[in-house]
Design a protein around this motif. Structure first.
Motif, PDB file in Angstrom:
ATOM      1  N   MET A  39      -5.817   1.883   6.507  1.00 13.21           N
ATOM      2  CA  MET A  39      -5.068   2.729   5.564  1.00 13.21           C
ATOM      3  C   MET A  39      -5.005   2.068   4.195  1.00 13.21           C
ATOM      4  O   MET A  39      -5.146   2.749   3.175  1.00 13.21           O
ATOM      5  CB  MET A  39      -3.662   3.000   6.105  1.00 13.21           C
ATOM      6  N   TYR A  40      -4.793   0.765   4.164  1.00  9.67           N
ATOM      7  CA  TYR A  40      -4.707   0.044   2.896  1.00  9.67           C
ATOM      8  C   TYR A  40      -6.039   0.098   2.158  1.00  9.67           C
ATOM      9  O   TYR A  40      -6.081   0.260   0.944  1.00  9.67           O
ATOM     10  CB  TYR A  40      -4.284  -1.406   3.140  1.00  9.67           C
TER      11      TYR A  40
ATOM     12  N   ASP B 139      -8.074   2.443   2.158  1.00 10.62           N
ATOM     13  CA  ASP B 139      -8.264   3.784   1.614  1.00 10.62           C
ATOM     14  C   ASP B 139      -7.365   4.074   0.408  1.00 10.62           C
ATOM     15  O   ASP B 139      -7.466   5.151  -0.187  1.00 10.62           O
ATOM     16  CB  ASP B 139      -7.993   4.834   2.699  1.00 10.62           C
ATOM     17  N   THR B 140      -6.473   3.129   0.056  1.00  9.69           N
ATOM     18  CA  THR B 140      -5.557   3.388  -1.078  1.00  9.69           C
ATOM     19  C   THR B 140      -6.225   3.029  -2.392  1.00  9.69           C
ATOM     20  O   THR B 140      -7.182   2.356  -2.486  1.00  9.69           O
ATOM     21  CB  THR B 140      -4.245   2.596  -0.962  1.00  9.69           C
TER      22      THR B 140
ATOM     23  N   GLY C 124       0.787  -1.225   0.000  1.00 11.21           N
ATOM     24  CA  GLY C 124       0.000   0.000   0.000  1.00 11.21           C
ATOM     25  C   GLY C 124       0.818   1.274   0.000  1.00 11.21           C
ATOM     26  O   GLY C 124       0.265   2.378   0.080  1.00 11.21           O
ATOM     27  N   HIS C 125       2.151   1.127  -0.083  1.00 12.88           N
ATOM     28  CA  HIS C 125       3.053   2.286  -0.049  1.00 12.88           C
ATOM     29  C   HIS C 125       2.775   3.146   1.181  1.00 12.88           C
ATOM     30  O   HIS C 125       2.661   4.376   1.088  1.00 12.88           O
ATOM     31  CB  HIS C 125       2.947   3.104  -1.338  1.00 12.88           C
ATOM     32  N   ILE C 126       2.663   2.492   2.333  1.00 10.18           N
ATOM     33  CA  ILE C 126       2.377   3.163   3.600  1.00 10.18           C
ATOM     34  C   ILE C 126       3.696   3.339   4.348  1.00 10.18           C
ATOM     35  O   ILE C 126       4.411   2.365   4.586  1.00 10.18           O
ATOM     36  CB  ILE C 126       1.381   2.340   4.443  1.00 10.18           C
TER      37      ILE C 126
END
Length: 73
Positions: free
Chosen positions: A69-70, A72-73, A21-23
């Motif tokens: 968070m993932y 929401d990507t 997720g590029h978090i």
């Protein structure tokens, strides 16, 4: 599977979702903190690199944070 094995599996899953997720660690920590976590960013980073364990509640909060968070990507 021992408790240590399940802790390692959860840590690896969190790290994998972060990569997919590029978090960032900072972003995850801010989100985790906003939902009730209280461990510092340095400790979260150490946990993510397998350098220290976290209490089960904090591991669960990190898992919730990264999942939300993932999503929401």
């Amino acid at each position: 599977m021992s408790h240590d094995d399940s802790d390692e599996a959860l840590r690896a899953l969190i790290a994998d979702v972060m990569r997919q997720g590029h978090i960032s660690t900072h972003g995850l920590w801010v989100y985790y903190f906003s939902i009730g976590g209280f461990i510092g960013e340095v400790e979260v980073d150490a946990y993510l690199h397998g350098l220290m364990p976290l209490p089960a509640l904090d591991e669960e909060l990190l898992a919730v944070a990264v999942a939300e968070m993932y999503a929401d990507t």
